[in-house]
Each structure stands twice: as C-alpha cells, then as structure tokens.
Design a protein around this motif. Structure first.
Motif, short mmCIF file in Angstrom:
data_model
loop_
_atom_site.label_atom_id
_atom_site.label_comp_id
_atom_site.label_asym_id
_atom_site.label_seq_id
_atom_site.Cartn_x
_atom_site.Cartn_y
_atom_site.Cartn_z
N THR A 5 -0.85 9.51 -1.78
CA THR A 5 -2.26 9.52 -1.39
C THR A 5 -3.14 9.68 -2.62
OG1 THR A 5 -2.15 11.90 -0.96
CG2 THR A 5 -1.80 10.45 0.91
N GLN A 6 -4.26 8.98 -2.62
CA GLN A 6 -5.18 9.01 -3.75
C GLN A 6 -6.59 9.34 -3.27
OE1 GLN A 6 -3.33 5.07 -5.73
NE2 GLN A 6 -4.91 6.05 -6.97
N THR A 7 -7.27 10.15 -4.08
CA THR A 7 -8.67 10.46 -3.79
C THR A 7 -9.48 10.44 -5.08
OG1 THR A 7 -8.17 12.83 -4.00
CG2 THR A 7 -8.20 11.90 -1.77
N PRO A 8 -10.77 10.08 -5.00
CA PRO A 8 -11.43 9.48 -3.84
C PRO A 8 -11.01 8.03 -3.68
CG PRO A 8 -12.91 9.47 -5.70
CD PRO A 8 -11.64 10.15 -6.18
N SER A 9 -11.43 7.40 -2.60
CA SER A 9 -11.12 5.97 -2.44
C SER A 9 -12.06 5.13 -3.30
CB SER A 9 -11.21 5.56 -0.97
OG SER A 9 -12.48 5.88 -0.46
N HIS A 10 -13.27 5.65 -3.53
CA HIS A 10 -14.24 4.95 -4.37
C HIS A 10 -15.00 5.98 -5.18
CE1 HIS A 10 -17.65 1.69 -4.62
NE2 HIS A 10 -17.04 1.87 -5.76
N GLN A 11 -15.09 5.73 -6.48
CA GLN A 11 -15.79 6.63 -7.39
C GLN A 11 -16.80 5.81 -8.20
OE1 GLN A 11 -15.10 10.18 -8.22
NE2 GLN A 11 -17.01 9.92 -9.32
N VAL A 12 -18.05 6.23 -8.13
CA VAL A 12 -19.10 5.56 -8.91
C VAL A 12 -19.57 6.55 -9.97
CG1 VAL A 12 -21.34 4.41 -8.85
CG2 VAL A 12 -19.81 4.25 -6.88
N LEU A 21 -9.33 11.05 -11.54
CA LEU A 21 -8.77 10.43 -10.35
C LEU A 21 -7.55 11.23 -9.94
CD1 LEU A 21 -8.97 6.67 -11.47
CD2 LEU A 21 -10.76 8.13 -10.52
N ARG A 22 -7.45 11.45 -8.66
CA ARG A 22 -6.41 12.36 -8.16
C ARG A 22 -5.38 11.64 -7.30
NH1 ARG A 22 -8.47 17.23 -9.59
NH2 ARG A 22 -10.73 17.25 -9.88
N CYS A 23 -4.17 12.14 -7.38
CA CYS A 23 -3.05 11.54 -6.66
C CYS A 23 -2.13 12.65 -6.18
CB CYS A 23 -2.30 10.60 -7.62
SG CYS A 23 -0.73 9.97 -7.03
N VAL A 24 -1.63 12.48 -4.98
CA VAL A 24 -0.55 13.34 -4.51
C VAL A 24 0.66 12.44 -4.31
CG1 VAL A 24 0.28 14.92 -2.73
CG2 VAL A 24 -2.15 14.93 -3.39
N PHE A 104 3.41 2.99 -4.19
CA PHE A 104 2.03 3.02 -4.62
C PHE A 104 1.12 3.62 -3.55
CE2 PHE A 104 1.62 0.38 -8.50
CZ PHE A 104 2.94 0.01 -8.65
N GLY A 105 0.07 4.28 -4.04
CA GLY A 105 -1.02 4.67 -3.16
C GLY A 105 -1.96 3.49 -2.94
N ASP A 106 -3.00 3.72 -2.15
CA ASP A 106 -3.95 2.66 -1.85
C ASP A 106 -5.06 2.54 -2.89
OD1 ASP A 106 -3.74 2.91 1.78
OD2 ASP A 106 -2.66 1.64 0.34
N GLY A 107 -5.02 3.37 -3.91
CA GLY A 107 -5.90 3.18 -5.05
C GLY A 107 -7.24 3.87 -4.96
N THR A 108 -7.85 4.04 -6.12
CA THR A 108 -9.24 4.48 -6.24
C THR A 108 -10.01 3.38 -6.93
OG1 THR A 108 -8.75 6.85 -6.39
CG2 THR A 108 -10.83 6.10 -7.36
N ARG A 109 -11.06 2.92 -6.26
CA ARG A 109 -11.91 1.92 -6.90
C ARG A 109 -12.92 2.64 -7.78
NH1 ARG A 109 -12.59 -3.09 -6.66
NH2 ARG A 109 -11.37 -3.36 -4.76
N LEU A 110 -12.84 2.42 -9.08
CA LEU A 110 -13.75 3.06 -10.04
C LEU A 110 -14.81 2.05 -10.46
CD1 LEU A 110 -14.48 5.47 -11.86
CD2 LEU A 110 -12.91 4.51 -13.56
#
Lengths: 113, 113
Positions: A5-12, A21-24, A104-110
């Motif tokens: 799992t990854q957080t956040p899903s979107h980071q601006v 960027l965080r991952c479990v 893989f996690g579903d990613g963080t869009r940066l």
C-alpha cells in the motif's frame, strides 16, 4: 491477498519543496524497491533496499533522494528539493527474496508545480 | 529537450481468442524474467515469471516462453477475456547479482466482445 500500500495516492508539491512518499510493503517481505514511471514512458528502477541498507541504485537516484525504513512496517522515499522533472508516478515494490516476483503498490502520483 | 511519450504497440483480439504478446529483451546476461499487467491507474500486477534455465512455464491461462538465442520472451493468454485488457510489460533483471527490474516499453491488449 497481502498487498503493498502506498500513500498518498496523489501529492502536489511546489518546486524546491521536500516530499516524502510512503509505502507499507507486504509484511513478511525483506526486499524493498522504488521505481518511477514518467507519464507515457517506461517504468524505471530507482533503488533497492535490503537489510537496512541500499543494495543498488540507479543514476536517477542522486543525492536529492533518500530511502528509509523507519520502523518494521514502513518504507519511505524522500526527495529533498523537488524539481519539475521529478513529476511522475512512483511505485513501491517488495519481495520475499531477491530475483523473486516483486509485488507493486498502486503508486503515488507526484506533481511538481 | 522535451520527452516524447512512448507509442505503445497495441494488440486487439476478440474475446475467447488466444493472445500472444512479444518482448525483445536487451541483456544476454539476464537470468530472470517476469511479466506484469498494468491496468489504468494501478501498479504493475505480477502475472508469471521464468528463469533462464527454463524455456517454458505455464500458469493459469498464461504461458511464458523464453528464447535465449534471440533474446525473446512471449506471453500467451488462452481464451482472452475482457478483463485481460491492460498494458503488459516484460521485465528482466540484467544479470546475476542484481534484482533490479529493467522494464520493456509495454504492449496494450484490447479485447473486443
């Protein structure tokens, strides 16, 4: 089924700012990875991490990047001073051994403004 | 200069037909190969892997073939379903002693009813 799992899903973030960027990872996995995918391009390896240290890193992973496993469950990617070209999808992955499937996690869009 | 996005090759198949997705890998020293499926907005999802001491491996509805002579990998999907529609990536590890994954450009699979 266990998943990464990854957080956040979107980071601006504003250019020049730090971002984490965080991952479990999956709980019994020992190998951890970060990849990134710039829009419309290939998935690119950034760094691998095992036994609390970096085992391999790519040319992209310069001094602005760092990784940490601050506790038994999280794995983080920090970019110290973001640039416009850091805008990408960042994927965390984990595996239970080397050269085994990386999950893989579903990613963080940066998005860097 | 400006980055140019990849134009993904596209394979269009009818539901129920078999699909074959091909991949040319780059490094003759690679000894581990893996196929991922990526749906829109999600991370790469593991499908099947193969090591260089094998030339074929079968999973549920999927088969991977490895031809080391010509550095070619293929993914066969039997009885393709609409849920198989996605981008498919092959990846290689680049050789002994490394478990970073080097991804290919991907192929978009479109399944029509």
């Amino acid at each position: 089924e266990p998943e990464v799992t990854q957080t956040p899903s979107h980071q601006v973030t504003q250019m020049g700012q730090e971002v984490i960027l965080r991952c479990v990872p999956i709980s019994n996995h020992l190998y951890f990875y970060w990849y990134r995918q710039i829009l419309g391009q290939k998935v690119e390896f950034l760094v691998s991490f095992y036994n609390n240290e970096i085992s391999e890193k790519s040319e992209i992973f310069d001094d602005q990047f760092s990784v940490e496993r601050p506790d038994g469950s999280n794995f983080t990617l920090k970019i110290r001073s973001t640039k416009l070209e850091d805008s990408a999808m960042y994927f965390c992955a984990s595996g239970d051994r080397g050269n085994q499937p990386q999950h893989f996690g579903d990613g963080t869009r940066l998005s860097i403004l | 200069g400006e980055s140019v996005g990849l134009h993904l090759p596209t394979l269009s198949v009818q539901e129920g037909d078999n699909s074959i997705i091909n991949c040319a890998y780059s490094n003759s020293a690679s000894d581990y190969f893996i196929w991922y499926k990526q749906e829109s907005g999600k991370g790469p999802q593991f499908i099947i892997d193969i090591r260089s001491n094998m030339d074929k491996r079968q999973g549920q509805r999927v088969t991977v073939l490895l031809n080391k002579t010509v550095k070619h990998l293929s993914l066969q999907i039997a009885a393709t379903q609409p849920g198989d529609s996605a981008v498919y990536f092959c990846a290689e590890n680049g050789g002994w002693g490394t478990d970073k994954l080097i991804f290919g450009t991907g192929t978009r699979l479109q399944v029509f009813p």
